[in-house]
Design a protein around this motif. Sequence first.
Motif, PDB file in Angstrom:
ATOM      1  N   GLU A 121       1.042 -12.734   5.064  1.00 51.03           N
ATOM      2  CA  GLU A 121       0.876 -11.906   3.865  1.00 51.03           C
ATOM      3  C   GLU A 121       0.911 -10.423   4.227  1.00 51.03           C
ATOM      4  OE1 GLU A 121      -2.248 -11.296   0.126  1.00 51.03           O
ATOM      5  OE2 GLU A 121      -2.626 -12.808   1.670  1.00 51.03           O
ATOM      6  N   PRO A 122       1.762  -9.650   3.562  1.00 55.12           N
ATOM      7  CA  PRO A 122       1.814  -8.199   3.827  1.00 55.12           C
ATOM      8  C   PRO A 122       0.648  -7.496   3.161  1.00 55.12           C
ATOM      9  CG  PRO A 122       3.335  -8.727   2.075  1.00 55.12           C
ATOM     10  CD  PRO A 122       2.761 -10.048   2.547  1.00 55.12           C
ATOM     11  N   PRO A 123       0.284  -6.328   3.636  1.00 56.12           N
ATOM     12  CA  PRO A 123      -0.787  -5.567   2.988  1.00 56.12           C
ATOM     13  C   PRO A 123      -0.306  -4.967   1.681  1.00 56.12           C
ATOM     14  CG  PRO A 123       0.186  -4.275   4.742  1.00 56.12           C
ATOM     15  CD  PRO A 123       0.832  -5.624   4.812  1.00 56.12           C
ATOM     16  N   ALA A 124      -1.222  -4.807   0.752  1.00 52.79           N
ATOM     17  CA  ALA A 124      -0.880  -4.122  -0.485  1.00 52.79           C
ATOM     18  C   ALA A 124      -0.830  -2.634  -0.210  1.00 52.79           C
ATOM     19  CB  ALA A 124      -1.923  -4.422  -1.563  1.00 52.79           C
ATOM     20  N   TYR A 125       0.084  -1.934  -0.849  1.00 51.14           N
ATOM     21  CA  TYR A 125       0.163  -0.500  -0.644  1.00 51.14           C
ATOM     22  C   TYR A 125       0.400   0.194  -1.969  1.00 51.14           C
ATOM     23  CZ  TYR A 125       5.282  -0.609  -1.143  1.00 51.14           C
ATOM     24  OH  TYR A 125       6.558  -0.750  -1.622  1.00 51.14           O
ATOM     25  N   ARG A 126       0.026   1.419  -2.004  1.00 50.98           N
ATOM     26  CA  ARG A 126       0.186   2.225  -3.215  1.00 50.98           C
ATOM     27  C   ARG A 126       0.907   3.504  -2.830  1.00 50.98           C
ATOM     28  NH1 ARG A 126      -3.142   6.166  -5.102  1.00 50.98           N
ATOM     29  NH2 ARG A 126      -4.786   5.495  -3.669  1.00 50.98           N
ATOM     30  N   ALA A 127       2.043   3.764  -3.464  1.00 53.47           N
ATOM     31  CA  ALA A 127       2.822   4.985  -3.166  1.00 53.47           C
ATOM     32  C   ALA A 127       1.998   6.214  -3.493  1.00 53.47           C
ATOM     33  CB  ALA A 127       4.115   5.000  -3.962  1.00 53.47           C
ATOM     34  N   ALA A 128       2.043   7.187  -2.598  1.00 53.39           N
ATOM     35  CA  ALA A 128       1.263   8.407  -2.821  1.00 53.39           C
ATOM     36  C   ALA A 128       1.897   9.249  -3.912  1.00 53.39           C
ATOM     37  CB  ALA A 128       1.184   9.199  -1.525  1.00 53.39           C
TER      38      ALA A 128
END
Length: 322
Positions: A315-322
């Motif tokens: 499972e990849p980590p969740a990320y949020r675009a800056a």
Amino acid sequence: MPVTQEQATWFADAFEKLVGNVDKAILGKSHVIRLVLTAMLSDGHVLLEDFPGTGKTVLAKALANTLDGTNSRIQFTPDLLPSDVTGVTIYDQGKGIFEFHQGPIFASIVLADEINRASPKTQSALLEVMEEGVVTVDGVGHSVGSPFMVIATQNPVEQAGTYTLPEAQLDRFLFKTSLGYPDHKTAVVLLMDSANRARASKVSPIIASDSVTTMAQLASQVYADESVMDYVSRLVTATRTHKDVQLGVSMRGAMALARATKTWAIASGRTFVTPDDVRDLAVPVLAHRVIVDPESDFAGVTAEDIIQRILLDVEPPAYRAA
């Protein structure tokens, strides 16, 4: 210092110009061109494995012509000696000293054509220089300079009289990829221009060697969050424990993936690495570093299949675009 958005935008624009320039020789293969350029800007090397006549040599020549630097071609044959690649020390009677005469490996872009046709002894001559950028002859080290990139080609069909690259040699290549056959539309365009047998000569230099070094340094400063590097580590660990794998990816392979994702990210105009960058490059960076278990290999399981399966399982980590 962190990469600014302005620098990332400049890098992406320059990268697209390089892709467009090489594309003059290799039509319809922009993804492979991007991979090769990413390797160049990540201080890495590329292994092109494909069928005869798919444009492997043309791609390597086109990239060499794009760079305003030195380039050389080494046609690997069974009788090629290590000194034919690295160079040799010769005694000069007039001066009364030994002088080192550089081999063709001393160039910015080196095309190692049909590398698997050379003997293991000659292949091993590339190990040190590909990893450290230094050639040692008679105990003296000679730097090949920067930038330095080896583009090696090999034919997977004609195996008579060839020597399989050892794992240590494969591990030195950042990417292993292939061009494949062109689509129908591109094939028609190429056929209409079939009289032109030197497509790579259309490519003229648009970037200086110093600029390549500058872009590589800039790419190395792209931000990579710890969660993304944790994702890379978990992917690599999964290759070592997979039931169909005899030998998994080394730490050199993990570091290669981390380095390449930074260049891939800034080439897209971003100042940070995302899990998608890792997923985009996982197969070309990791697959050739995996040794498939003989029984699984006999059953038709490939290293590419294994990496794709691992990408689904980890499972990849969740990320949020800056």
